[in-house]
Design a protein around this motif. Structure first.
Motif, PDB file in Angstrom:
ATOM      1  N   GLN A  12      18.975 -15.052  10.732  1.00  0.00           N
ATOM      2  CA  GLN A  12      20.333 -15.325  10.745  1.00  0.00           C
ATOM      3  C   GLN A  12      20.772 -15.401   9.319  1.00  0.00           C
ATOM      4  OE1 GLN A  12      20.233 -18.702  13.420  1.00  0.00           O
ATOM      5  NE2 GLN A  12      21.075 -17.554  14.932  1.00  0.00           N
ATOM      6  N   ALA A  13      20.045 -16.435   8.748  1.00  0.00           N
ATOM      7  CA  ALA A  13      20.696 -16.349   7.145  1.00  0.00           C
ATOM      8  C   ALA A  13      20.764 -15.733   6.517  1.00  0.00           C
ATOM      9  CB  ALA A  13      19.763 -16.746   6.092  1.00  0.00           C
ATOM     10  N   LEU A  14      20.134 -14.715   6.187  1.00  0.00           N
ATOM     11  CA  LEU A  14      20.826 -12.694   5.588  1.00  0.00           C
ATOM     12  C   LEU A  14      21.586 -12.491   6.658  1.00  0.00           C
ATOM     13  CD1 LEU A  14      16.492 -11.365   5.195  1.00  0.00           C
ATOM     14  CD2 LEU A  14      18.644 -12.665   3.545  1.00  0.00           C
ATOM     15  N   ALA A  15      22.133 -12.672   8.090  1.00  0.00           N
ATOM     16  CA  ALA A  15      22.786 -11.791   8.128  1.00  0.00           C
ATOM     17  C   ALA A  15      23.648 -12.455   8.380  1.00  0.00           C
ATOM     18  CB  ALA A  15      22.591 -11.839  10.053  1.00  0.00           C
ATOM     19  N   TRP A  16      24.169 -13.437   8.174  1.00  0.00           N
ATOM     20  CA  TRP A  16      24.949 -14.325   7.840  1.00  0.00           C
ATOM     21  C   TRP A  16      25.930 -13.760   6.484  1.00  0.00           C
ATOM     22  CZ3 TRP A  16      23.176 -18.802  11.737  1.00  0.00           C
ATOM     23  CH2 TRP A  16      23.845 -18.796  12.164  1.00  0.00           C
ATOM     24  N   ALA A  17      24.439 -14.292   5.591  1.00  0.00           N
ATOM     25  CA  ALA A  17      25.084 -14.226   4.076  1.00  0.00           C
ATOM     26  C   ALA A  17      25.777 -12.756   3.523  1.00  0.00           C
ATOM     27  CB  ALA A  17      24.016 -14.168   2.968  1.00  0.00           C
ATOM     28  N   HIS A  18      25.748 -11.837   4.697  1.00  0.00           N
ATOM     29  CA  HIS A  18      26.580 -10.636   4.281  1.00  0.00           C
ATOM     30  C   HIS A  18      26.716  -9.606   5.298  1.00  0.00           C
ATOM     31  CE1 HIS A  18      23.436 -11.183   0.276  1.00  0.00           C
ATOM     32  NE2 HIS A  18      22.357 -11.653   1.152  1.00  0.00           N
ATOM     33  N   ASP A  19      26.961 -10.271   6.266  1.00  0.00           N
ATOM     34  CA  ASP A  19      27.921 -10.091   7.147  1.00  0.00           C
ATOM     35  C   ASP A  19      27.306  -8.558   8.267  1.00  0.00           C
ATOM     36  OD1 ASP A  19      29.834  -9.792   9.210  1.00  0.00           O
ATOM     37  OD2 ASP A  19      31.140  -8.821   7.497  1.00  0.00           O
ATOM     38  N   LEU A  20      26.402  -8.941   8.335  1.00  0.00           N
ATOM     39  CA  LEU A  20      25.336  -7.527   8.772  1.00  0.00           C
ATOM     40  C   LEU A  20      25.164  -8.393  10.121  1.00  0.00           C
ATOM     41  CD1 LEU A  20      22.782  -7.449   5.833  1.00  0.00           C
ATOM     42  CD2 LEU A  20      24.567  -5.866   6.301  1.00  0.00           C
ATOM     43  N   PRO A  21      24.563  -7.007  11.355  1.00  0.00           N
ATOM     44  CA  PRO A  21      24.977  -7.300  12.725  1.00  0.00           C
ATOM     45  C   PRO A  21      22.793  -7.494  12.293  1.00  0.00           C
ATOM     46  CG  PRO A  21      24.819  -5.061  11.484  1.00  0.00           C
ATOM     47  CD  PRO A  21      25.671  -5.731  11.160  1.00  0.00           C
ATOM     48  N   VAL A  22      21.978  -7.636  13.936  1.00  0.00           N
ATOM     49  CA  VAL A  22      21.069  -8.125  14.058  1.00  0.00           C
ATOM     50  C   VAL A  22      20.436  -7.304  14.385  1.00  0.00           C
ATOM     51  CG1 VAL A  22      19.109 -10.018  14.681  1.00  0.00           C
ATOM     52  CG2 VAL A  22      21.190 -10.483  12.485  1.00  0.00           C
ATOM     53  N   ILE A  23      19.155  -6.840  15.205  1.00  0.00           N
ATOM     54  CA  ILE A  23      18.661  -5.829  16.115  1.00  0.00           C
ATOM     55  C   ILE A  23      17.406  -6.665  17.086  1.00  0.00           C
ATOM     56  CG2 ILE A  23      17.480  -3.806  17.019  1.00  0.00           C
ATOM     57  CD1 ILE A  23      18.981  -2.361  15.116  1.00  0.00           C
ATOM     58  N   PRO A  24      17.242  -7.238  18.102  1.00  0.00           N
ATOM     59  CA  PRO A  24      16.132  -8.405  17.827  1.00  0.00           C
ATOM     60  C   PRO A  24      15.373  -7.622  18.843  1.00  0.00           C
ATOM     61  CG  PRO A  24      18.318  -9.486  18.525  1.00  0.00           C
ATOM     62  CD  PRO A  24      18.150  -8.176  18.542  1.00  0.00           C
ATOM     63  N   VAL A  25      14.140  -7.614  18.164  1.00  0.00           N
ATOM     64  CA  VAL A  25      13.229  -6.654  19.261  1.00  0.00           C
ATOM     65  C   VAL A  25      11.837  -7.464  19.559  1.00  0.00           C
ATOM     66  CG1 VAL A  25      11.407  -4.207  18.909  1.00  0.00           C
ATOM     67  CG2 VAL A  25      13.496  -4.530  17.473  1.00  0.00           C
ATOM     68  N   SER A  26      11.960  -7.033  21.011  1.00  0.00           N
ATOM     69  CA  SER A  26      10.809  -7.862  21.971  1.00  0.00           C
ATOM     70  C   SER A  26       9.507  -7.519  20.785  1.00  0.00           C
ATOM     71  CB  SER A  26      10.252  -7.191  23.161  1.00  0.00           C
ATOM     72  OG  SER A  26       8.842  -7.290  23.321  1.00  0.00           O
ATOM     73  N   THR A  27       8.714  -8.918  21.501  1.00  0.00           N
ATOM     74  CA  THR A  27       7.184  -8.752  20.140  1.00  0.00           C
ATOM     75  C   THR A  27       6.236  -7.632  20.503  1.00  0.00           C
ATOM     76  OG1 THR A  27       7.396 -10.877  19.146  1.00  0.00           O
ATOM     77  CG2 THR A  27       5.514 -10.135  18.790  1.00  0.00           C
ATOM     78  N   LEU A  28       6.568  -7.650  22.356  1.00  0.00           N
ATOM     79  CA  LEU A  28       5.840  -6.950  23.018  1.00  0.00           C
ATOM     80  C   LEU A  28       5.928  -5.667  23.103  1.00  0.00           C
ATOM     81  CD1 LEU A  28       5.840  -9.379  26.406  1.00  0.00           C
ATOM     82  CD2 LEU A  28       3.489  -9.794  24.690  1.00  0.00           C
TER      83      LEU A  28
END
Length: 221
Positions: A80-96
């Protein structure tokens, strides 16, 4: 496309940077519970080695859980911190799902039931099957189950830290763990379809209600 992938949801820590054709950086630190000290220096080293700035990234992928409560929380917070700071989208991936991908990457298994020790006589579990893009896709829901329920729900070869807890003889793949390499493989396919979310949606998934209240019971810090 350039993706930064982070994995701290297990007790280890790994970082990978990939583009469309190759891995530009990968590092794994297997020291237990050292994620807080290692994740940011590893990201910085990776960007330097790949000759990139954070703003050059297409997206950040992270292991969103379920897993170690503190590890999942660290992964989500850094992302979250990196994405907010650099206006980047995020891809959450299941650990399983990442664990299932590791089973394919390391052992060429194409159908697995991924099982993680959740403490308190329970496991996190879901089953996966390889698709045409060589990505392990879910065939059922992620669940938090006691050992008896998990044994009943096991579909395929058991892999992960909870495997032998569910079936005593399932020891062959119990030491298997996902890394940022597996997060990157899954995220790359999703990024091709712009299947990502904004930074505020980079949320951890615990599966257990009020997980923070049960850390002492889990033996976690």
């Amino acid at each position: 496309m350039k993706l930064l992938a982070l994995e701290t949801a297990n007790e280890q820590c790994s970082v990978s940077i990939v583009d469309d054709t190759q891995t530009l950086f990968f590092q794994l630190d297997e020291r237990a519970k050292a994620q807080t000290q290692t994740i940011l220096p590893m990201i910085e080293q990776g960007l330097q080695q790949a000759n990139l700035a954070a703003a050059d990234l297409t997206a950040i992928a992270f292991s969103r859980g379920p897993g170690s409560f503190s590890g999942v929380r660290i992964n989500a917070a850094v992302t979250q911190a990196l994405a907010w700071a650099h206006d980047l989208p995020v891809i959450p991936v299941s650990t399983l799902q990442a664990l299932a991908q590791a089973a394919y990457r390391q052992h060429q298994l194409t159908e697995v039931t991924a099982v993680l020790d959740a403490r308190m006589q329970e496991v996190y579990m879901a089953s996966f099957r390889l698709d045409a893009q060589h990505i392990m896709q879910p065939v059922d829901q992620e669940q938090l189950l006691d050992y008896a329920q998990a044994q009943h729900n096991a579909r395929f070869t058991l892999v992960g830290s909870g495997a032998a807890l569910v079936q005593a003889q399932a020891t062959e793949y119990q030491t298997l763990a996902a890394s940022a390499q597996d997060i990157a493989s899954i995220a790359h396919q999703r990024a091709l379809q712009a299947d990502w979310v904004s930074a505020e949606q980079a949320l951890p998934v615990y599966l257990r209600d009020n997980a923070w209240k049960k850390i002492p019971e889990q033996g976690k810090s």
